[in-house]
Design an enzyme around this catalytic site. Structure first.
Site, PDB file in Angstrom:
ATOM      1  N   LYS A 277       0.825  -1.213   0.000  1.00 47.70           N
ATOM      2  CA  LYS A 277       0.000   0.000   0.000  1.00 47.70           C
ATOM      3  C   LYS A 277       0.868   1.276   0.000  1.00 47.70           C
ATOM      4  O   LYS A 277       2.079   1.227   0.273  1.00 47.70           O
ATOM      5  CB  LYS A 277      -0.928  -0.040   1.222  1.00 47.70           C
ATOM      6  CG  LYS A 277      -1.967  -1.172   1.157  1.00 47.70           C
ATOM      7  CD  LYS A 277      -2.930  -1.124   2.360  1.00 47.70           C
ATOM      8  CE  LYS A 277      -3.996  -2.196   2.259  1.00 47.70           C
ATOM      9  NZ  LYS A 277      -4.957  -2.117   3.406  1.00 47.70           N
TER      10      LYS A 277
ATOM     11  N   TYR B  67     -12.366  -1.904  -3.731  1.00 51.08           N
ATOM     12  CA  TYR B  67     -12.872  -2.029  -2.357  1.00 51.08           C
ATOM     13  C   TYR B  67     -14.397  -1.914  -2.294  1.00 51.08           C
ATOM     14  O   TYR B  67     -14.943  -1.592  -1.231  1.00 51.08           O
ATOM     15  CB  TYR B  67     -12.209  -0.989  -1.456  1.00 51.08           C
ATOM     16  CG  TYR B  67     -10.847  -1.421  -0.934  1.00 51.08           C
ATOM     17  CD1 TYR B  67     -10.707  -2.577  -0.139  1.00 51.08           C
ATOM     18  CD2 TYR B  67      -9.700  -0.688  -1.195  1.00 51.08           C
ATOM     19  CE1 TYR B  67      -9.468  -2.971   0.345  1.00 51.08           C
ATOM     20  CE2 TYR B  67      -8.451  -1.090  -0.697  1.00 51.08           C
ATOM     21  CZ  TYR B  67      -8.355  -2.225   0.066  1.00 51.08           C
ATOM     22  OH  TYR B  67      -7.127  -2.620   0.572  1.00 51.08           O
TER      23      TYR B  67
ATOM     24  N   ARG C 202       2.495  -6.202   9.332  1.00 52.57           N
ATOM     25  CA  ARG C 202       1.788  -5.061   9.916  1.00 52.57           C
ATOM     26  C   ARG C 202       2.362  -4.676  11.278  1.00 52.57           C
ATOM     27  O   ARG C 202       2.437  -3.490  11.605  1.00 52.57           O
ATOM     28  CB  ARG C 202       0.292  -5.353   9.970  1.00 52.57           C
ATOM     29  CG  ARG C 202      -0.345  -5.202   8.567  1.00 52.57           C
ATOM     30  CD  ARG C 202      -1.694  -5.814   8.495  1.00 52.57           C
ATOM     31  NE  ARG C 202      -2.441  -5.432   7.294  1.00 52.57           N
ATOM     32  CZ  ARG C 202      -3.566  -6.011   6.912  1.00 52.57           C
ATOM     33  NH1 ARG C 202      -4.091  -6.999   7.640  1.00 52.57           N
ATOM     34  NH2 ARG C 202      -4.195  -5.613   5.823  1.00 52.57           N
TER      35      ARG C 202
ATOM     36  N   ASN D 249      -1.989   0.369   6.667  1.00 50.86           N
ATOM     37  CA  ASN D 249      -1.452  -0.858   7.251  1.00 50.86           C
ATOM     38  C   ASN D 249      -0.599  -1.680   6.277  1.00 50.86           C
ATOM     39  O   ASN D 249      -0.488  -2.899   6.387  1.00 50.86           O
ATOM     40  CB  ASN D 249      -2.571  -1.683   7.890  1.00 50.86           C
ATOM     41  CG  ASN D 249      -3.639  -2.088   6.912  1.00 50.86           C
ATOM     42  OD1 ASN D 249      -3.544  -1.802   5.714  1.00 50.86           O
ATOM     43  ND2 ASN D 249      -4.664  -2.777   7.390  1.00 50.86           N
TER      44      ASN D 249
ATOM     45  N   HIS E 179      -2.229  -5.383   1.568  1.00 52.07           N
ATOM     46  CA  HIS E 179      -3.533  -6.033   1.396  1.00 52.07           C
ATOM     47  C   HIS E 179      -3.273  -7.473   1.005  1.00 52.07           C
ATOM     48  O   HIS E 179      -2.337  -7.745   0.254  1.00 52.07           O
ATOM     49  CB  HIS E 179      -4.344  -5.360   0.272  1.00 52.07           C
ATOM     50  CG  HIS E 179      -5.461  -6.226  -0.247  1.00 52.07           C
ATOM     51  ND1 HIS E 179      -6.685  -6.280   0.366  1.00 52.07           N
ATOM     52  CD2 HIS E 179      -5.509  -7.115  -1.266  1.00 52.07           C
ATOM     53  CE1 HIS E 179      -7.451  -7.168  -0.283  1.00 52.07           C
ATOM     54  NE2 HIS E 179      -6.755  -7.680  -1.280  1.00 52.07           N
TER      55      HIS E 179
ATOM     56  N   GLU F 166      -9.631 -10.872  -7.596  1.00 55.75           N
ATOM     57  CA  GLU F 166      -8.699  -9.753  -7.367  1.00 55.75           C
ATOM     58  C   GLU F 166      -7.474  -9.856  -8.286  1.00 55.75           C
ATOM     59  O   GLU F 166      -6.959  -8.839  -8.755  1.00 55.75           O
ATOM     60  CB  GLU F 166      -8.276  -9.721  -5.902  1.00 55.75           C
ATOM     61  CG  GLU F 166      -9.416  -9.309  -4.977  1.00 55.75           C
ATOM     62  CD  GLU F 166      -9.029  -9.275  -3.499  1.00 55.75           C
ATOM     63  OE1 GLU F 166      -9.918  -8.999  -2.674  1.00 55.75           O
ATOM     64  OE2 GLU F 166      -7.851  -9.514  -3.163  1.00 55.75           O
TER      65      GLU F 166
HETATM   66  P1  ATP Z   1      -7.089  -5.924   3.386  1.00 56.50           P
HETATM   67  O1  ATP Z   1      -8.442  -6.201   2.774  1.00 56.50           O
HETATM   68  O2  ATP Z   1      -6.516  -4.583   2.983  1.00 56.50           O
HETATM   69  O3  ATP Z   1      -6.137  -7.056   3.185  1.00 56.50           O
HETATM   70  P2  ATP Z   1      -8.081  -6.725   5.934  1.00 56.50           P
HETATM   71  O4  ATP Z   1      -8.740  -7.832   5.180  1.00 56.50           O
HETATM   72  O5  ATP Z   1      -7.202  -7.063   7.081  1.00 56.50           O
HETATM   73  O6  ATP Z   1      -7.243  -5.817   4.957  1.00 56.50           O
HETATM   74  P3  ATP Z   1     -10.604  -5.354   5.822  1.00 56.50           P
HETATM   75  O7  ATP Z   1     -11.606  -5.491   6.910  1.00 56.50           O
HETATM   76  O8  ATP Z   1     -10.834  -6.065   4.539  1.00 56.50           O
HETATM   77  O9  ATP Z   1      -9.162  -5.705   6.438  1.00 56.50           O
HETATM   78  O10 ATP Z   1     -10.445  -3.788   5.542  1.00 56.50           O
HETATM   79  C1  ATP Z   1      -9.848  -3.341   4.336  1.00 56.50           C
HETATM   80  C2  ATP Z   1      -8.914  -2.202   4.654  1.00 56.50           C
HETATM   81  O11 ATP Z   1      -9.689  -1.095   5.122  1.00 56.50           O
HETATM   82  C3  ATP Z   1      -7.927  -2.449   5.798  1.00 56.50           C
HETATM   83  O12 ATP Z   1      -6.776  -3.129   5.413  1.00 56.50           O
HETATM   84  C4  ATP Z   1      -7.605  -1.030   6.225  1.00 56.50           C
HETATM   85  O13 ATP Z   1      -6.698  -0.417   5.306  1.00 56.50           O
HETATM   86  C5  ATP Z   1      -8.963  -0.370   6.090  1.00 56.50           C
HETATM   87  N1  ATP Z   1      -9.711  -0.430   7.365  1.00 56.50           N
HETATM   88  C6  ATP Z   1     -10.313  -1.509   7.916  1.00 56.50           C
HETATM   89  N2  ATP Z   1     -10.913  -1.217   9.079  1.00 56.50           N
HETATM   90  C7  ATP Z   1     -10.679   0.106   9.273  1.00 56.50           C
HETATM   91  C8  ATP Z   1     -11.036   1.047  10.291  1.00 56.50           C
HETATM   92  N3  ATP Z   1     -11.753   0.672  11.354  1.00 56.50           N
HETATM   93  N4  ATP Z   1     -10.609   2.323  10.154  1.00 56.50           N
HETATM   94  C9  ATP Z   1      -9.882   2.720   9.072  1.00 56.50           C
HETATM   95  N5  ATP Z   1      -9.530   1.888   8.070  1.00 56.50           N
HETATM   96  C10 ATP Z   1      -9.911   0.604   8.163  1.00 56.50           C
HETATM   97 MG    MG Z   2      -9.909  -7.517   3.434  1.00 57.44          MG
END
Ligand code: ATP
Ligand code: MG
Length: 140
Positions: A11, A51, A104, A114, A117, A128
């Site tokens: 990212k 997303y 992370r 973070n 992805h 994807e």
């Molecule tokens: P990713 O899909 O990026 O691999 P993930 O599966 O761990 O991450 P998801 O729940 O899919 O997490 O959320 C997608 C992305 O949205 C997160 O990686 C983060 O960048 C952002 N995100 C998730 N929760 C929050 C939150 N509470 N506040 C801000 N950003 C968030």
């Molecule tokens: Mg995710």
């Protein structure tokens, strides 16, 4: 467990801090092979489409602006159980909750910025990967 493929994105917070090589070294040390990779600047429409599953979430607008704040590196990782393996290597979404040694825990700035992805299922991995790469660009 069978060999699998998963979509990874390094990212903008990580590309900005020049961490691409260190993150890639972790994937390779931990048994995943980078079989496709490209650096690109996502447009707002592309980030919103990628997303789309999160579009009703309160963090959606912030997430999209973060994801277009700089270049990303999209990649396909291959290996035994690659989807789950990559999620282990990445660590929890919130770096405060991520296990020691995960990407992370080491590199993420906060729950939004973070660093990486990773696809969360084999089915999502396939769609994807197709979002970013043509079949010709993935060389296993
Ligand atoms: P990713 O899909 O990026 O691999 P993930 O599966 O761990 O991450 P998801 O729940 O899919 O997490 O959320 C997608 C992305 O949205 C997160 O990686 C983060 O960048 C952002 N995100 C998730 N929760 C929050 C939150 N509470 N506040 C801000 N950003 C968030
Ligand atoms: Mg995710």
């Amino acid at each position: 467990m069978a060999s699998e493929r998963t979509l990874s994105i390094i990212k903008p917070d990580a590309t900005r801090r020049n961490l691409t090589g260190r993150i890639n070294a972790l994937f390779e040390e931990k048994g995943l092979r980078i079989i496709a990779q490209k650096r690109l600047q996502l447009t707002q429409a592309q980030a919103e489409a990628f997303y789309a599953v999160h579009r009703e979430r309160p963090f959606f607008a912030g997430l999209v602006s973060f994801m277009i704040s700089g270049p990303v590196v999209a990649q396909v990782l291959e290996g035994e159980g690659a989807v789950g393996r990559n999620r282990e290597i990445m660590g929890a979404t919130d770096p405060k909750k991520a296990d020691q040694g995960t990407i992370r825990a080491q590199f993420a700035e906060n729950i939004e910025a973070n660093s990486v992805h990773g696809s969360d299922s084999a089915e999502n991995a396939a769609s994807e990967i197709a979002f970013f790469f043509s079949g010709l660009e993935v060389v296993g």
